[in-house]
Design an enzyme around this catalytic site. Sequence first.
Site, short mmCIF file in Angstrom:
data_model
loop_
_atom_site.label_atom_id
_atom_site.label_comp_id
_atom_site.label_asym_id
_atom_site.label_seq_id
_atom_site.Cartn_x
_atom_site.Cartn_y
_atom_site.Cartn_z
CG ASP A 76 -0.17 0.01 2.53
OD1 ASP A 76 1.07 -0.03 2.50
OD2 ASP A 76 -0.83 0.05 3.59
CB CYS A 79 5.40 -2.25 2.00
SG CYS A 79 6.24 -1.59 0.56
CG HIS A 252 6.13 -5.15 -1.76
ND1 HIS A 252 5.21 -4.40 -1.08
CD2 HIS A 252 6.18 -6.35 -1.13
CE1 HIS A 252 4.70 -5.11 -0.09
NE2 HIS A 252 5.27 -6.30 -0.09
#
Lengths: 258, 151
Positions: A76, A79, A252
């Site tokens: 989101d 992270c 990520h």
Amino acid sequence: MAEEGTLHYDPDKNYDEETLAQQRIIEKQIAGTQDFVTERLDFSVLEQEYAEDPVYIKKVRSLKSKYLCLRKTRGDGNCFYRAFGFAYFEKLLEDQEEFNRFRDVASKSKDVLVSLGFPQFTIEDFHDTFMEVVDKVGSQCPLEELHKIFNDQGYSDYLVVYLRLLVSGHLQKEADFFSNFVEGDRTIKEFCNQEVEPMGKESDHIHIIALTAVTGVSVRVEYMDRGGETTNAHDFPDGSTPKIALLYRPGHYDILYT
Amino acid sequence: MASMEKRLQKELQALLRDPPLGVTVDSDKTSRSLSEWTVDLEGAPGTLYQGEKFQLAFKFGPRYPFESPQVIFTGSNIPVHPHVYSNGHICLSILTDDWSPALSVQSVCLSIVSMLSSCKEKKRPPDNSIYVKTCSKNPKNTKWWYHDDTV
């Protein structure tokens, strides 16, 4: 000014509302299927994910030779902060000496932020909640409780905000140094307002350098991308002994355990 | 929900106790509902808006301060400004993309006063008529395209 469409633009139609509604549906779908921080998972989850991808499968194998398992975090945009926060607090549960050092840093950090011009009463809210969780860790709460806190949005987002503020504060305090690393003609303050303080803005090297510096917590990041045979480890700061390890795949961060 | 109310109470008290120059919270209207505030603004001395009075309407959702408030100009005098539409909608990045939970009603008001103060020519945004005709009632449903924060 409001954005104008170019292709087959119907002036009587409201496109923005549709776009944003679509975005909210996607966010909801992600929220419904993915915890902020998962349980510890076996690397087989990554092997399944990359079953059809020989390059990444090789890299997962190289990870497996160095690490035991991982925890995934929700994609989101927050992270990095959540992965850092959870991995480090988990570490603190079993390291009283490190806890004492960090508690001191964390407790003094509010005054540093206020002295940099952050408004006291908004900072206070986030700092209070942050310290509340730090003290739970200090009282050696069960790991399940920490995990629950990080998955409770009411707490979890407060922790993310405070870590973001720490990064912003450090970048602004060391603006002379960091301004060399900001692209375009933005000032460090503008960069912090646009890329650090808002929720959901992703983290880059500069954010990691700032967070490790301001907290005094060394981090190893294993970079997993298309190049080379293995993942590449990078320690922040260079040459330090990392307390925690994170897995980076483009865009990520997840948590790695030895 | 509770954290939103706690935060707004704190903000309201701070603004009533120590309001920035030219910013006044309408405490009567605001105390009726904590999730909707009316704030009076005065154009700063020495600017194009000197002596003018404006009114801002704030609406807070249950996720405040993690989500930005909805903020529009309201009342009979909507400032004529390149980033303010005639329906009161404001094109200001901190109200959507650049919102941060560390911002507050006070910082929003100060940004808006500063946006007005730096204006060199009073005019509406170039796409005013089409925007006002097609936009949603809530400016947060507009995908803003910020291209010049210096105006």
